[in-house]
Design an enzyme around this catalytic site. Structure first.
Site, PDB file in Angstrom:
ATOM      1  N   SER A  93       0.783  -1.236   0.000  1.00  0.00           N
ATOM      2  CA  SER A  93       0.000   0.000   0.000  1.00  0.00           C
ATOM      3  C   SER A  93       0.814   1.284   0.000  1.00  0.00           C
ATOM      4  O   SER A  93       0.230   2.367  -0.051  1.00  0.00           O
ATOM      5  CB  SER A  93      -0.967   0.014   1.186  1.00  0.00           C
ATOM      6  N   LYS A  96       0.065   3.800  -2.726  1.00  0.00           N
ATOM      7  CA  LYS A  96      -0.895   4.909  -2.615  1.00  0.00           C
ATOM      8  C   LYS A  96      -0.197   6.269  -2.583  1.00  0.00           C
ATOM      9  O   LYS A  96      -0.821   7.289  -2.903  1.00  0.00           O
ATOM     10  CB  LYS A  96      -1.763   4.716  -1.366  1.00  0.00           C
ATOM     11  N   SER A 122      -5.494   4.068   4.630  1.00  0.00           N
ATOM     12  CA  SER A 122      -5.114   3.087   3.605  1.00  0.00           C
ATOM     13  C   SER A 122      -6.366   2.562   2.903  1.00  0.00           C
ATOM     14  O   SER A 122      -6.607   1.364   2.827  1.00  0.00           O
ATOM     15  CB  SER A 122      -4.316   1.924   4.209  1.00  0.00           C
TER      16      SER A 122
END
Length: 560
Positions: free
Chosen positions: A216, A219, A394
C-alpha cells in the site's frame, strides 16, 4: 547542544499569530464534537494518556531545547519552511494529544490488503489483513486533525532566511541503519533510502534501485499523480439528469468514492440523501411525480473486479456507489461488499425519492445523452481531503477511484490498466525517477506492482517542495505513529516507542511483504524522507516492529 543564531521573538510573532488564527476555528469545532464523548471515554482514555505522556514528553523537551537558548531569551530556530512545518506538526500533535486520544483514531482497521481467504487459496502468495475492527467514527472521518491547522498556518511562511543544522552524514546514517536493516525478520531482500527533504539529496541507500512489491505504499504514488494531474481543489460530482420527452431520470456516477447515504456525514462528504431531496424538488417544480429511474456508470471501463477477485477490502470498482458498497454500518476496514454497488445505490436513491413523493420504476442501467437536463448534483470534498483520507486509512476504494480520476485527466480509459498508465505518465511529467517501477492498480493490492525506495523518497521530497504546494496533502495525510490511521496501534513499546508522534508514514503489508515510507524530523531539526521495502519476511508482526524501530532510530538520529 550548540544553538545557532536565532531570530528574536518579535520577528517570530507574526507567524505565531497566523498559526493561532488558523488553529482557533478548528479547535473550537473539535472541542464541540469531542465534548459529549469525553465523559463516556474517560475510563478508556486514561491509560492511553499515561502512555502518551511518556512517549511524547521527550520530543516536546527536545523541541523546547531547540527554541530556548541558554540566554533564556524566547526565540525561533532557523528552519526552512518544510522543516518548520514538520517541527510545528510535532508540537501540534503534542498539544492536541488529549483531544485526538479522546476522539479515537480515525481508522485503526489497519492496512487493508488482500483478503485472508484469497491468500489462503493462493498457498501463501496472497495478501494479509491487519485483522482489526474499525474505530473510525462515521461522523468524523477527517484524517490527521491536529496537523492540518498547524500546516495551514505555516503555509505562508515562505522566503524566510532561517536555517538549521546540517543534514546527517552518509556514514553516520549507515552506522545506525545498517544493523537495523540486517534484522532477519525483514526477510531476504530490502530496498531502503533516506533523503534530506530540504535539498533533495540522498543521504542513505541500500538496494535503492531494486524494485520490490510496495503493497500500500503504492498509494503515495497514486496521491502524487492525482493531485498533480487534477489539482488539490478538484471535486467529483454525482448528478441527476432528466432525459427530455421520456421522463427518464438518470443517476450519473462521477466516481466519488466517498458518496454516503448515512444521515450524518460529519466530514462534508457528498450525500445521496441531499441529492434525492434536490432532485425531488426539481421534479415537483416541473409538475412530475413519477419517473423512470436509470443509472449511468459509463465513466469507467474495463473489469470492475480487482485481479485479486472478490474480497472484503475493495468493492467492485464503479463510478457510482454509496459508502464504498459496504452492506453493514462500518466506515473502514474489511467488510462484506455489494456485488452490484451501482444498482444498489440507484435502488437506495429510488427509495429516497419515494419518501419525498416521487414514484419511480425499478432502476436499470442506461447512459445519459447530450440532451439531458441537469436537475441536481452533489460534490465530493476536494481531492486534498480524499487523498488525506486514503493515506491515513489506507483506503483501497478511494485509491482505485483516484487512479481513474488520474486516467480521465490524462486521456486514458478509466480502468485498472488506464489508471496505471496515467499514474506512470504523470510521475514522468514531474521528472521523478521511474527506475523499475510498474503499476497495475492504484491501491497496491496487486502483487505485480513494483516500486523502489528511491522513487518513494523522491515522491515524498517532491510533496515537500515549495514549488509543488498542491502535493502537500501527501505529507499531511500520512498516518502519525501512535495517533492516527494504520499507525494508531504501532510504536507502543520497545525501542520503536521513541517514534511516537514523530514518525509519519504510509504502511504496506501483503503476505511476505512489509513496507514503510514517510517522514521524520531528526534531533537537529532536519526533515527526512525515508522508504523501507522488504520481501519474504516470515512473520508480519516482527517485521513491522523491526521497520518501526528503524524509523524511530532515524528520528532519534543526529548522525554527524
Amino acid at each position: 547542544m550548540v544553538v545557532p543564531e536565532l531570530r528574536p521573538w518579535r520577528a517570530a510573532r507574526p507567524h505565531v499569530v497566523r498559526i493561532a488564527r488558523a488553529v482557533r476555528p478548528r479547535l473550537t469545532r473539535t472541542a464541540g464534537a469531542v465534548k459529549p464523548r469525553l465523559a463516556r471515554l474517560t475510563g478508556v482514555v486514561k491509560p492511553g494518556l499515561a502512555r502518551l505522556t511518556g512517549s511524547v514528553k521527550p520530543h516536546v523537551t527536545r523541541v523546547a531545547h531547540v527554541v530556548r537558548p541558554r540566554s533564556g531569551r524566547l526565540t525561533a530556530p532557523k528552519l526552512t519552511t518544510p522543516q518548520l512545518t514538520a517541527v510545528a506538526a510535532t508540537v501540534g500533535l503534542a498539544l492536541t494529544a488529549g483531544v485526538v486520544t479522546a476522539a479515537g483514531p480515525w481508522d485503526s482497521s489497519g492496512q487493508r490488503t488482500a483478503e485472508r481467504e484469497w491468500a489462503a487459496s493462493r498457498g501463501g502468495e496472497g495478501g494479509a489483513d491487519h485483522g482489526r475492527d474499525s474505530r473510525t467514527s462515521a461522523t468524523a472521518p477527517r484524517p490527521a486533525p491536529s496537523a492540518a491547522s498547524v500546516l495551514a498556518g505555516l503555509g505562508g511562511a515562505t522566503g524566510t532566511d532561517v536555517t538549521t543544522k546540517s543534514a546527517p552524514t552518509e556514514k553516520a546514517l549507515a552506522d545506525v541503519l545498517d544493523p537495523l536493516l540486517k534484522d532477519g525478520s525483514l526477510g531476504t531482500r530490502r530496498s531502503a533510502a533516506v533523503v534530506d527533504v530540504a535539498t533533495g539529496r540522498r543521504l542513505y541507500g541500500k538496494g535503492v534501485d531494486e524494485a520490490l512489491t510496495p503493497a500500500s505504499t503504492t498509494k503515495i504514488a497514486t496521491a502524487v499523480a492525482v493531485l498533480s494531474a487534477a489539482g488539490a481543489d478538484h471535486r467529483i460530482s454525482t448528478r441527476a439528469v432528466l432525459e427530455p420527452d421520456t421522463k427518464e431520470l438518470v443517476l450519473v456516477g462521477g466516481g466519488d468514492p466517498t458518496l454516503t447515504v448515512r444521515k450524518e456525514d460529519g466530514g462534508g462528504w457528498a450525500s445521496l440523501r441531499t441529492l434525492a431531496d434536490r432532485t425531488a424538488a426539481a421534479l415537483k417544480k416541473r409538475g412530475m411525480t413519477r419517473v423512470t429511474l436509470s443509472y449511468d456508470v459509463s465513466l469507467y471501463a474495463g473489469p470492475v473486479l480487482h485481479p485479486i477477485g472478490e474480497n472484503q477490502n475493495l468493492a467492485p470498482v464503479s463510478p457510482l456507489m454509496v459508502d464504498e458498497g459496504r452492506v453493514d454500518d462500518s466506515a473502514g476496514g474489511p467488510a462484506t461488499r455489494s456485488k452490484e454497488p451501482a444498482a444498489d445505490a440507484a435502488r437506495t436513491f429510488g427509495e429516497l425519492l419515494r419518501a419525498k413523493g416521487i414514484r419511480t420504476t425499478a432502476p436499470g442501467p442506461s447512459k445519459a445523452t447530450g440532451r439531458s437536463q441537469a436537475l441536481a448534483a452533489v460534490e465530493s470534498p476536494p481531492l486534498s481531503a480524499l487523498v488525506e483520507r486514503m493515506l491515513t486509512n489506507s483506503d483501497n476504494d478511494i485509491a482505485e477511484a483516484l487512479a481513474r480520476q488520474t486516467a480521465l485527466v490524462g486521456g486514458e480509459q478509466a480502468s485498472f490498466e488506464g489508471g496505471s498508465r496515467a499514474i506512470a505518465a504523470q510521475l514522468k511529467k514531474l521528472g521523478l525517477p521511474p527506475g523499475g517501477a510498474e503499476f497495475h492498480d492504484g491501491s497496491g493490492l496487486n502483487r505485480e506492482d513494483r516500486l523502489t525506495a528511491g522513487l518513494l523518497t523522491a515522491l515524498l521530497a517532491k510533496a515537500g517542495d515549495p514549488a509543488h504546494a498542491e502535493l502537500r496533502p501527501v505529507l499531511t495525510g500520512l498516518p502519525v505513529a501512535g495517533f492516527t490511521g494504520t499507525l494508531s496501534d504501532r510504536y507502543e513499546g520497545g525501542a520503536e516507542r521513541s517514534g511516537t508522534g514523530v514518525v509519519r508514514a504510509k504502511t504496506g503489508s501483503l503476505t511476505g511483504v512489509n513496507t514503510l515510507a514517510g517522514t521524520v524530523v531528526d534531533t537537529d531539526g532536519r526533515l527526512l524522507a525515508f522508504a523501507f521495502l522488504t520481501y519474504e519476511s516470515m512473520d508480519q508482526d516482527t517485521a513491522r516492529a523491526a521497520l518501526d524501530r528503524t524509523a524511530a532510530a532515524l528520528a532519534e538520529c543526529g548522525c554527524r
